[in-house]
Design a protein around this motif. Sequence first.
Motif, PDB file in Angstrom:
ATOM      1  N   GLN A  99       0.949  12.638  -1.262  1.00 56.10           N
ATOM      2  CA  GLN A  99       1.078  10.678  -0.654  1.00 56.10           C
ATOM      3  C   GLN A  99      -0.729  10.985  -0.324  1.00 56.10           C
ATOM      4  OE1 GLN A  99       2.957   8.824  -0.269  1.00 56.10           O
ATOM      5  NE2 GLN A  99       4.631   9.754  -0.522  1.00 56.10           N
ATOM      6  N   THR A 100      -1.749  12.085  -0.654  1.00 59.77           N
ATOM      7  CA  THR A 100      -3.464  11.982  -0.285  1.00 59.77           C
ATOM      8  C   THR A 100      -3.697  11.486  -1.701  1.00 59.77           C
ATOM      9  OG1 THR A 100      -3.798  13.476   1.266  1.00 59.77           O
ATOM     10  CG2 THR A 100      -5.491  13.494  -0.192  1.00 59.77           C
TER      11      THR A 100
ATOM     12  N   TRP B 299      -5.117   5.346  -5.387  1.00 58.09           N
ATOM     13  CA  TRP B 299      -5.238   3.229  -4.816  1.00 58.09           C
ATOM     14  C   TRP B 299      -6.935   2.838  -4.960  1.00 58.09           C
ATOM     15  CZ3 TRP B 299      -7.379   1.283  -1.009  1.00 58.09           C
ATOM     16  CH2 TRP B 299      -7.317  -0.186  -0.692  1.00 58.09           C
TER      17      TRP B 299
ATOM     18  N   GLU C  38       0.372  -1.665  -0.139  1.00 57.22           N
ATOM     19  CA  GLU C  38      -0.157  -0.102  -0.025  1.00 57.22           C
ATOM     20  C   GLU C  38       0.875   1.173  -0.528  1.00 57.22           C
ATOM     21  OE1 GLU C  38      -1.752  -3.053   1.670  1.00 57.22           O
ATOM     22  OE2 GLU C  38      -1.068  -2.471  -0.269  1.00 57.22           O
ATOM     23  N   PRO C  39       0.019   2.268  -0.241  1.00 58.53           N
ATOM     24  CA  PRO C  39       0.494   3.338   0.104  1.00 58.53           C
ATOM     25  C   PRO C  39       1.414   3.954   0.995  1.00 58.53           C
ATOM     26  CG  PRO C  39      -1.413   4.118   0.041  1.00 58.53           C
ATOM     27  CD  PRO C  39      -1.681   2.517  -0.261  1.00 58.53           C
TER      28      PRO C  39
ATOM     29  N   ARG D 100      -5.042  10.666   4.534  1.00 60.31           N
ATOM     30  CA  ARG D 100      -4.865  10.071   3.584  1.00 60.31           C
ATOM     31  C   ARG D 100      -5.590   8.587   4.583  1.00 60.31           C
ATOM     32  NH1 ARG D 100       1.394  11.438   5.329  1.00 60.31           N
ATOM     33  NH2 ARG D 100       1.232  13.566   3.825  1.00 60.31           N
ATOM     34  N   TYR D 101      -5.498   7.706   5.831  1.00 57.54           N
ATOM     35  CA  TYR D 101      -6.339   6.805   6.350  1.00 57.54           C
ATOM     36  C   TYR D 101      -7.234   7.312   5.889  1.00 57.54           C
ATOM     37  CZ  TYR D 101      -2.553   6.157   9.249  1.00 57.54           C
ATOM     38  OH  TYR D 101      -1.415   5.207   9.193  1.00 57.54           O
TER      39      TYR D 101
ATOM     40  N   TRP E  83      -3.346   8.357  -1.962  1.00 55.81           N
ATOM     41  CA  TRP E  83      -3.714   6.734  -1.528  1.00 55.81           C
ATOM     42  C   TRP E  83      -5.061   6.890  -2.347  1.00 55.81           C
ATOM     43  CZ3 TRP E  83      -3.151   5.473   3.908  1.00 55.81           C
ATOM     44  CH2 TRP E  83      -2.088   5.530   4.547  1.00 55.81           C
TER      45      TRP E  83
ATOM     46  N   LEU F  10      -7.901   5.044   2.593  1.00 58.45           N
ATOM     47  CA  LEU F  10      -7.590   4.034   2.663  1.00 58.45           C
ATOM     48  C   LEU F  10      -8.949   3.263   2.743  1.00 58.45           C
ATOM     49  CD1 LEU F  10      -5.994   1.773   2.765  1.00 58.45           C
ATOM     50  CD2 LEU F  10      -5.311   2.445   4.647  1.00 58.45           C
TER      51      LEU F  10
ATOM     52  N   LEU G 250      -2.114  -2.051   2.804  1.00 61.69           N
ATOM     53  CA  LEU G 250      -3.433  -1.696   2.001  1.00 61.69           C
ATOM     54  C   LEU G 250      -3.370  -3.798   1.073  1.00 61.69           C
ATOM     55  CD1 LEU G 250      -2.995   1.558  -0.070  1.00 61.69           C
ATOM     56  CD2 LEU G 250      -3.826   0.598   1.821  1.00 61.69           C
TER      57      LEU G 250
END
Length: 290
Positions: free
Chosen positions: A143-144, A150, A9-10, A115-116, A147, A119, A22
């Motif tokens: 990073q956001t 993803w 995952e990220p 970010r979380y 994610w 996810l 992930l």
Amino acid sequence: MTEEKLIQEPTEENGNKEKKILVLFRFVLVPLVIVGVVIFVIVLFGNLALKEKSVKDYLYDIRSGSKSERWQAAYHLSNLLANPNKDYEEQARKNLPEILLIYKQSKGNDPEIRRYLALALGRLRDTRAIPALIESANDEDSQTAIWSLWALGAISDKQATPVLLEKLDSPDSGIRTMSAYALGVLNDPKSIPSLQGHLDDSSQEVAWNSAIALARMNDASGADILSKMMDRNYLNGFPNMSPENKKELLTNALKASAKLRDPKLTEQIRTISKSDPDPSIRNEAIQALK
């Protein structure tokens, strides 16, 4: 990608803190640029028993807790959605409007929470989250954005194809890598020409993911790349790649190559099944031949 296996995952920019979070799907290479996420939180809090909390409880903590409490709550929410029981999944779907509201309000303020939550939205796999995730694919925090891409792949709805194709041309190699990965999950033939155009990408991770994504769609344009990915000598040319990542790369290349049923690739798989030094890789090759 069919079925979730490891994920990769990220990863956070402070990457070594976390392992994997992930979930990786078969035939799709988990972007190595994001390999390394998980569970810094578990390292910190692994000895603490989690209290039984509802989705509402976690959302309250995200809204009202201290900074550390908020991101921990967002983490736990995303983690519980990885393998939710039916009741918990129903709670999450019922509270999705509030999750999306918090997600939108976190823009520009709380990148870790954002970010979380991305996810969590991906793991919930609810198409109602797609507009918010498409918007955050353009987030200033790279990073956001990664994610979010993803999550769009995890939801696996072709509404996401246009933004993934757009991000496949991003100057950020991490964003390109995740876009190629997610396009492989979506399995939308419309993405084939763009993925073919990234087989010679300056980033190896982008090229690898593009080749595997194409193989998922029965396109052999990346066959030469898949062949390299199954070559131990080639992999040994990346001294900074961990043995675990090399194994994952080789495994995914085996699965993708088997899907193509190309005679040259099949012969290479057969050789690996007999002579690779790793018994688990030999077994993967045997399974691929079947």
